[in-house]
Every structure is written in C-alpha cells, then in structure tokens.
Design a protein around this motif. Structure first.
Motif, PDB file in Angstrom:
ATOM      1  N   VAL A   1     -14.618  20.502  -5.826  1.00 53.13           N
ATOM      2  CA  VAL A   1     -14.920  20.343  -4.396  1.00 53.13           C
ATOM      3  C   VAL A   1     -13.722  19.692  -3.708  1.00 53.13           C
ATOM      4  CG1 VAL A   1     -17.410  20.123  -4.820  1.00 53.13           C
ATOM      5  CG2 VAL A   1     -15.999  18.069  -4.645  1.00 53.13           C
ATOM      6  N   LYS A   2     -13.613  19.901  -2.411  1.00 55.03           N
ATOM      7  CA  LYS A   2     -12.542  19.321  -1.615  1.00 55.03           C
ATOM      8  C   LYS A   2     -12.987  17.989  -1.017  1.00 55.03           C
ATOM      9  CE  LYS A   2      -9.817  22.956  -2.031  1.00 55.03           C
ATOM     10  NZ  LYS A   2      -8.531  22.894  -2.785  1.00 55.03           N
ATOM     11  N   VAL A   3     -12.027  17.072  -0.817  1.00 59.35           N
ATOM     12  CA  VAL A   3     -12.326  15.762  -0.245  1.00 59.35           C
ATOM     13  C   VAL A   3     -11.578  15.609   1.082  1.00 59.35           C
ATOM     14  CG1 VAL A   3     -12.246  13.262  -0.563  1.00 59.35           C
ATOM     15  CG2 VAL A   3     -12.625  14.766  -2.529  1.00 59.35           C
ATOM     16  N   CYS A   4     -12.313  15.244   2.125  1.00 58.79           N
ATOM     17  CA  CYS A   4     -11.745  15.003   3.457  1.00 58.79           C
ATOM     18  C   CYS A   4     -12.085  13.575   3.860  1.00 58.79           C
ATOM     19  CB  CYS A   4     -12.325  15.984   4.479  1.00 58.79           C
ATOM     20  SG  CYS A   4     -12.156  17.724   4.003  1.00 58.79           S
ATOM     21  N   ALA A   5     -11.154  12.898   4.555  1.00 60.25           N
ATOM     22  CA  ALA A   5     -11.385  11.476   4.826  1.00 60.25           C
ATOM     23  C   ALA A   5     -10.897  11.054   6.202  1.00 60.25           C
ATOM     24  CB  ALA A   5     -10.703  10.626   3.760  1.00 60.25           C
ATOM     25  N   ASP A   6     -11.673  10.187   6.825  1.00 54.32           N
ATOM     26  CA  ASP A   6     -11.278   9.459   8.017  1.00 54.32           C
ATOM     27  C   ASP A   6     -10.503   8.233   7.537  1.00 54.32           C
ATOM     28  OD1 ASP A   6     -11.229   7.457   9.957  1.00 54.32           O
ATOM     29  OD2 ASP A   6     -13.228   7.861  10.722  1.00 54.32           O
ATOM     30  N   CYS A   7      -9.186   8.270   7.691  1.00 53.63           N
ATOM     31  CA  CYS A   7      -8.327   7.147   7.295  1.00 53.63           C
ATOM     32  C   CYS A   7      -7.787   6.421   8.523  1.00 53.63           C
ATOM     33  CB  CYS A   7      -7.177   7.641   6.430  1.00 53.63           C
ATOM     34  SG  CYS A   7      -7.681   8.407   4.873  1.00 53.63           S
ATOM     35  N   ILE A   8      -8.517   6.515   9.615  1.00 55.61           N
ATOM     36  CA  ILE A   8      -8.053   6.003  10.901  1.00 55.61           C
ATOM     37  C   ILE A   8      -7.712   4.519  10.844  1.00 55.61           C
ATOM     38  CG2 ILE A   8      -8.847   5.497  13.261  1.00 55.61           C
ATOM     39  CD1 ILE A   8     -10.331   8.273  13.045  1.00 55.61           C
ATOM     40  N   SER A   9      -8.551   3.731  10.191  1.00 59.87           N
ATOM     41  CA  SER A   9      -8.322   2.283  10.160  1.00 59.87           C
ATOM     42  C   SER A   9      -7.645   1.809   8.884  1.00 59.87           C
ATOM     43  CB  SER A   9      -9.648   1.539  10.345  1.00 59.87           C
ATOM     44  OG  SER A   9     -10.160   1.763  11.631  1.00 59.87           O
ATOM     45  N   SER A  10      -7.524   2.681   7.913  1.00 58.99           N
ATOM     46  CA  SER A  10      -6.904   2.271   6.648  1.00 58.99           C
ATOM     47  C   SER A  10      -5.435   2.662   6.567  1.00 58.99           C
ATOM     48  CB  SER A  10      -7.661   2.884   5.465  1.00 58.99           C
ATOM     49  OG  SER A  10      -7.683   4.302   5.561  1.00 58.99           O
ATOM     50  N   PHE A  11      -5.053   3.763   7.201  1.00 60.23           N
ATOM     51  CA  PHE A  11      -3.673   4.235   7.101  1.00 60.23           C
ATOM     52  C   PHE A  11      -2.718   3.200   7.711  1.00 60.23           C
ATOM     53  CE2 PHE A  11       0.012   6.756   8.576  1.00 60.23           C
ATOM     54  CZ  PHE A  11       0.419   7.259   7.344  1.00 60.23           C
ATOM     55  N   GLY A  12      -1.790   2.751   6.888  1.00 64.84           N
ATOM     56  CA  GLY A  12      -0.846   1.734   7.326  1.00 64.84           C
ATOM     57  C   GLY A  12      -1.235   0.328   6.935  1.00 64.84           C
ATOM     58  N   SER A  13      -2.457   0.133   6.434  1.00 64.49           N
ATOM     59  CA  SER A  13      -2.877  -1.223   6.065  1.00 64.49           C
ATOM     60  C   SER A  13      -2.478  -1.566   4.633  1.00 64.49           C
ATOM     61  CB  SER A  13      -4.386  -1.398   6.246  1.00 64.49           C
ATOM     62  OG  SER A  13      -5.100  -0.507   5.401  1.00 64.49           O
ATOM     63  N   PHE A  14      -2.432  -0.567   3.753  1.00 62.46           N
ATOM     64  CA  PHE A  14      -1.926  -0.749   2.398  1.00 62.46           C
ATOM     65  C   PHE A  14      -1.477   0.619   1.888  1.00 62.46           C
ATOM     66  CE2 PHE A  14      -6.344   0.296   1.954  1.00 62.46           C
ATOM     67  CZ  PHE A  14      -6.451   1.056   0.799  1.00 62.46           C
ATOM     68  N   SER A  15      -0.736   0.626   0.805  1.00 64.88           N
ATOM     69  CA  SER A  15      -0.151   1.874   0.309  1.00 64.88           C
ATOM     70  C   SER A  15      -1.182   2.700  -0.459  1.00 64.88           C
ATOM     71  CB  SER A  15       1.042   1.550  -0.598  1.00 64.88           C
ATOM     72  OG  SER A  15       1.612   2.736  -1.096  1.00 64.88           O
ATOM     73  N   PHE A  16      -1.353   3.942  -0.037  1.00 66.35           N
ATOM     74  CA  PHE A  16      -2.175   4.891  -0.800  1.00 66.35           C
ATOM     75  C   PHE A  16      -1.668   6.295  -0.491  1.00 66.35           C
ATOM     76  CE2 PHE A  16      -4.460   4.138   3.191  1.00 66.35           C
ATOM     77  CZ  PHE A  16      -4.742   5.410   3.633  1.00 66.35           C
TER      78      PHE A  16
END
Length: 512
Positions: A331-346
């Motif tokens: 299955v495919k995974v889609c994510a809302d990273c609006i508040s996480s992107f830029g807060s730590f490395s992933f």
C-alpha cells in the motif's frame, strides 16, 4: 521584575481597597476616613482591576469599566457629545489609577501602560476615557491620553477629562517598546527585511531563486519532486487529496487520526469523495499498529493517509512502522507533514505524497505550500490551481511572489543547524516548570507542546498576554479541550521562555 494581571482573589481585592484608601482618602481627599482604612469603590462589582506587581508585591492598580453612565458622564454629561464619532463605537472608562508612593517610577507606569494597551486592544474598545488628576497631566500624556474637556472637581481634587484612542495607544506601545513574545506554531516573525518585492516571477532572477529553493527543499526532504503553490497547509492537503483521488481511482484507503488535524484531513477527504475507512484514536493516543495491520491484512486497502506532526496535541506520529506495514501489504503512504517538516530530520523518499509549508518549523513567512512526490502524478480533473499534475507538467503556471521565495530560501540556509536549535529549545521546555502540565511527555517533538493547566491557572494565559507573552490557546479546538501550547519555532524563543518562566514563578506565588 514588574508584571501585571487581572485581580481575581479576595486577597487582591483587599489590597485594592487598601491602596484605594491610601490614595483617594489620605492623599487625595475625595472620600471620608474610616477605621478600617479600606475604601471599596461604588462600582466595585462592575470593575475589572488591572494590578501591577513587583515580584510578589502589589504596587499599583487601575480599573476598567464599560457600564454606563461612566463616573465621567456624571461630571461633564454624556462624553460622546464631546468626542469624535469614530472613537465612540465601544468605550470604556479607566478609573482608580493608583501607585504606592515608593514605587512611582517609570517602570511601574510603563507596566501600567502595557497593561492598558493590551487589555483595551484585546477587548476591542475603540477608546478609553479617564478623569486624570490635574497635577499628573504630564504622566497621563506620557501614557497616551489627551484632554478633551475642561477640568472638573473641587479645589482639593481637580480632574481633567482625558481619552486614550486605539491609535494613540498603538503609538504609546511603540514608544514604551512593548514587545510581544509569541509562542505560536506560526506565523514566525521575521528578523531580516523582505527582498525582491518587485521581482517578476517570469524573470531569470526569480527562476534562479526558485530553483535554488527547490534544490534546498529536495535536499532537506530526500523527495524526488517538489511542487510549490501560493497558499496554506490546508491548500497543500487539498492538492494532495485531489491527486490521491486520481492516483488511487476507486480503490479504498485508510485514514488514521489522533488529533484535530487528523480530523481536518478526514473532513477534507470527504469533500473529495475519497473512498476510505477510519482508524481513529483519542487525541494524543499512539497509533495501534496491530489494529492497522489487521485492517491491511484484509487486502481491502491500497493507501494510508495520516498527519505526521499533530500540533493540536504535541505529538509526532512515527511513520517508519507504517512504511514497513505498507511495504508488507503493498500500500502507498501519504502524509500531512505541515508542522513536522523542518522541525527535525526525516526522509520523505518512501512516501507517495507529503505536504509542508514555509511558515511553521522552517521559520520562513507563511504563504508557500509544498507538495512532495516521488513519482509523476497522474492526470486528474481537479481545478487547475489545485491540480498537481497541471503544476507538474507546467512549472510555475501562476503568479508566485518572489519575496516569499527569497524569504524561504533565506530560512533554508539555516539547515541543518536549525534542527539542533529546535531540539535545544525543546530541552529547555523539558527543564521548565511547564513540563509538568504537558499532556504528552514521551513523544515530544521539537516543534510544540500542549498543556492542560490546572483550574487555579485557568487565567494564566490571559494574564501572560497582558505582559506581552502570547501563548497559543485561541483556536477553537484548543479552547474546546482547554489546551494551552508553547511552540519553539519563533524568533528569540530563548529570551521569551526566560520571561515566561519568571512570570510563572511570581504568578504562582501570588495566586497561591
């Protein structure tokens, strides 16, 4: 430390009556002496008292009242007849301004001015009137008041009808340098001036900025592609969901939610008429991987969608276990990273689609929405502006402000150092007295914490605001759940947290 709050306790009301007596009986002979040496104002039940403290000692006060008639109405008649119409929409009266003699200094009056400005502005008053003591005219002028009628009163106690408008209050705020320290998850105050405000999005200069921003975003995300739109995180999610409808056609998916923004994702998905089932959990509760796997095992689902950084509760939902399940069940995974992107490395490289924005953890201005993809999006029927395939096949089809791109590029220059900065700031919260109130302590991520304050601190956030300390608590979902938040993404966070910690220590001592 000088600070202010609204009076609410019996102890404070007794101190008010005592200072009221000292000022308006013993110093200014407006009222008769009494044995108790206390003076309770005749409008006491209608007054809102603003108190100034030095440490834990109450040293000054004033009262706000908006019930008519004002005491000033009784002296000069209806005040509206002497004022300009535009300032009369919502008036209040300030009364009982009093400061202990040994504390009549600039710092106390400055704190009173800050409290006046913050309270009047927050309640939405268009102006505040006051009966100013004649000999203190210069002081009232410094606070932003100006006289609008002839003096009234007796020889022993003469007063000047004066007014403070919102406009003058704003000027006063600038003059006394009333800085506001915000703990919001966005927008983030900018230190550097804006550049490229007149640069065309069709110019070579813009393309150079845009491509450099794009490269930085891909380096930070490990995604293959990024599409940029002018808009908010909600727009980014709509673009993602619209593309998912095309990519997955009529196949069914699973949306997982454990907070307000997971619930928002569900509402948006319903608007797109996506075919999906739900795995919902209590706010802040960890995803039940066994339950999710049991759903995937049925073979009924072809995609998963969830919120990575759930700011409503201060939790980051780890997507690595979900990716392992996704690989196992194809299955495919889609994510809302609006508040996480830029807060730590992933890394986003294994996600089908992910969303982010410029104005949260990245520390740039709000205004740009990012959609990261790792494959070519299929053609879809979404309206052109929110049609990801259209943007993908026609780069920069619409106007994009160059100053937003330049500003975001400037913020991206701070990486990877900013990861360490945000982590250090989160560690500072973990050493502060606020950790005890955090709902989620094991899953903190370096962006935000959510707190549920005890009943005795129910007015803490409102009083903090009077001192220029703005906690995040005014969104309806936060009010509903009685949550107060501290985010670490703002400029000058370290200084702001020190002030907040000092305010808390004095505040708790006073109310206890």
């Amino acid at each position: 430390m000088y600070w202010c709050k609204i009076a609410r306790t019996d102890k404070e009301f007794d101190e008010i009556a005592k200072l009221n007596y000292e000022t308006f009986v013993e110093e200014i002979p407006q009222h008769r002496p009494n044995e108790k040496k206390r003076l309770i104002d005749r409008f006491h039940s209608e007054n809102t008292y603003l108190l100034v403290y030095k440490g834990t000692e109450m040293v000054g006060m004033l009262a706000f009242r908006d019930q008519r008639p004002f005491s000033l109405d009784e002296k000069i008649g209806n005040v509206e007849l002497l004022l300009e119409k535009e300032v009369c929409h919502k008036l209040c009266e300030i009364r009982l301004l009093a400061v202990k003699k040994e504390f009549r200094n600039g710092r106390v009056f400055s704190q009173l001015a800050k409290g006046i400005y913050s309270y009047v502005y927050d309640i939405g008053y268009t102006a505040a009137v006051i009966s100013g003591i004649t000999r203190e005219k210069k002081l009232y002028n410094q606070l932003g008041f100006h006289q609008f009628a002839e003096e009234v009163g007796t020889e022993d106690a003469k007063f000047l009808p004066m007014i403070l408008t919102r406009k003058n209050g704003s000027k006063m705020s600038e003059r006394i340098r009333f800085t506001q320290n915000t703990f919001f998850p966005g927008p983030v105050e900018q230190e550097q001036p804006l550049t490229h405000t007149g640069t065309s999005h069709r110019s070579s200069e813009f393309l150079s900025l845009y491509n450099e921003m794009r490269v930085k975003l891909l380096e930070l995300s490990n995604a293959k592609h990024v599409t940029t739109l002018v808009g908010t995180g909600t727009l980014a999610n709509d673009v993602m969901l619209g593309q998912m409808k095309a990519d997955f056609k009529e196949t069914k998916g699973l949306i997982i939610s454990n907070g307000e923004f997971g619930e928002r994702l569900i509402r948006q998905a319903k608007k797109w008429h996506l075919n999906f089932d739900l795995c919902t959990y209590k706010w802040g509760e960890s995803f039940n991987l066994l339950e999710i796997e049991q759903n995937l095992w049925t073979g009924n689902y072809h995609w998963i969608c969830f919120v990575h950084g759930e700011t409503s509760i201060g939790i980051c939902n780890d997507f690595e276990p979900l990716l392992k399940l996704a690989q196992k069940y194809n299955v495919k995974v889609c994510a809302d990273c609006i508040s996480s992107f830029g807060s730590f490395s992933f890394s986003i490289e294994k996600l089908h689609i992910a969303t982010a924005v410029s104005g949260k953890s990245l520390g740039a201005m709000s205004g740009l929405a990012f959609i990261f993809t790792n494959g070519k999006p299929k053609k879809n029927d979404a309206p052109l502006y929110i049609n990801l395939a259209h943007h993908f096949n026609n780069p920069l089809p619409f106007t994009m402000p160059a100053f937003l791109v330049a500003n975001t590029l400037l913020a991206l220059q701070e990486y990877p150092k900013r990861f360490d900065l945000l982590q250090t700031r989160m560690e500072q919260i973990s050493k502060s007295p606020f950790l005890q109130y955090c709902i989620v302590q094991k899953s903190l991520y370096p962006m935000i914490v959510s707190m549920k304050l005890p009943l005795e601190l129910e007015h803490f956030s409102d009083d903090a605001k009077l001192n220029g300390l703005l906690l995040h608590d005014e969104s309806m979902y936060l009010k509903k759940h009685r949550l107060v938040q501290i985010s670490v993404v703002s400029l000058n966070f370290e200084t702001a947290l020190k002030k907040l910690n000092a305010f808390y220590e004095s505040y708790v001592h006073v109310i206890s």
